[in-house]
Design a protein around this motif. Sequence first.
Motif, mmCIF file in Angstrom:
data_model
loop_
_atom_site.group_PDB
_atom_site.id
_atom_site.type_symbol
_atom_site.label_atom_id
_atom_site.label_comp_id
_atom_site.label_asym_id
_atom_site.label_seq_id
_atom_site.Cartn_x
_atom_site.Cartn_y
_atom_site.Cartn_z
ATOM 1 N N ASP A 16 26.922 38.712 -8.181
ATOM 2 C CA ASP A 16 27.540 37.386 -8.182
ATOM 3 C C ASP A 16 27.464 36.777 -6.779
ATOM 4 N N ALA A 17 28.095 35.621 -6.590
ATOM 5 C CA ALA A 17 28.049 34.917 -5.308
ATOM 6 C C ALA A 17 28.634 35.738 -4.160
ATOM 7 N N ASN A 18 29.491 36.717 -4.492
ATOM 8 C CA ASN A 18 30.084 37.589 -3.476
ATOM 9 C C ASN A 18 29.303 38.885 -3.300
ATOM 10 N N MET A 39 31.185 46.657 -7.520
ATOM 11 C CA MET A 39 30.209 47.349 -6.683
ATOM 12 C C MET A 39 29.292 46.340 -6.013
ATOM 13 N N ASN A 40 29.041 46.565 -4.727
ATOM 14 C CA ASN A 40 27.964 45.830 -4.078
ATOM 15 C C ASN A 40 26.748 46.759 -4.088
ATOM 16 N N ALA A 41 25.655 46.338 -3.495
ATOM 17 C CA ALA A 41 24.429 47.146 -3.536
ATOM 18 C C ALA A 41 24.638 48.516 -2.899
ATOM 19 N N GLU A 42 25.386 48.571 -1.808
ATOM 20 C CA GLU A 42 25.614 49.846 -1.120
ATOM 21 C C GLU A 42 26.462 50.791 -1.979
ATOM 22 N N ALA A 43 27.494 50.274 -2.618
ATOM 23 C CA ALA A 43 28.348 51.098 -3.478
ATOM 24 C C ALA A 43 27.556 51.639 -4.667
ATOM 25 N N LEU A 44 26.703 50.796 -5.238
ATOM 26 C CA LEU A 44 25.877 51.233 -6.360
ATOM 27 C C LEU A 44 24.923 52.338 -5.922
ATOM 28 N N ASP A 82 24.131 46.445 -18.351
ATOM 29 C CA ASP A 82 23.999 45.563 -19.516
ATOM 30 C C ASP A 82 22.679 44.793 -19.486
ATOM 31 N N CYS A 83 22.441 44.023 -20.537
ATOM 32 C CA CYS A 83 21.143 43.385 -20.763
ATOM 33 C C CYS A 83 20.694 42.471 -19.635
ATOM 34 N N ASP A 84 21.600 41.741 -19.000
ATOM 35 C CA ASP A 84 21.171 40.874 -17.906
ATOM 36 C C ASP A 84 21.513 41.446 -16.538
ATOM 37 N N GLN A 85 21.878 42.712 -16.510
ATOM 38 C CA GLN A 85 22.106 43.499 -15.302
ATOM 39 C C GLN A 85 23.185 42.919 -14.372
ATOM 40 N N ASP A 86 24.254 42.382 -14.985
ATOM 41 C CA ASP A 86 25.351 41.909 -14.138
ATOM 42 C C ASP A 86 26.652 42.684 -14.366
ATOM 43 N N ALA A 87 26.577 43.781 -15.115
ATOM 44 C CA ALA A 87 27.736 44.652 -15.325
ATOM 45 C C ALA A 87 27.254 46.090 -15.506
#
Length: 119
Positions: A16-18, A39-44, A82-87
Amino acid sequence: MTDQRESGWVLDPKYDANGLVTAVITDEADGTVLMVGHMNAEALAKSIESRCATFFSRSRQRLWQKGESSGNVLHIVEMRIDCDQDAIWIIARPQGPTCHTGARSCFYRKVTDGGLEPV
């Protein structure tokens, strides 16, 4: 036609925007929803590497591994997107209660006409 994010096999989270994606964590044993985090990229990346759930705290503005102070770690059994990769959906094996209140799940109350009741 769907794009590669929706139909491909490459992990490409839609932050998201954050810079965050929502993560829902369930118990491997019975499917109970234990908590929701972000999660941000680092947490993921840390979660994938360590197989222990790591999140980004919006209030503290820093990474935190679930259980870092309590010892109640969430061991990752499987991660799905999920399908659009936002969750993200994390199926976990909890080591102790998940909620900071000591409850097994953060979702220990139900909403009723009269307010809240314990589950």
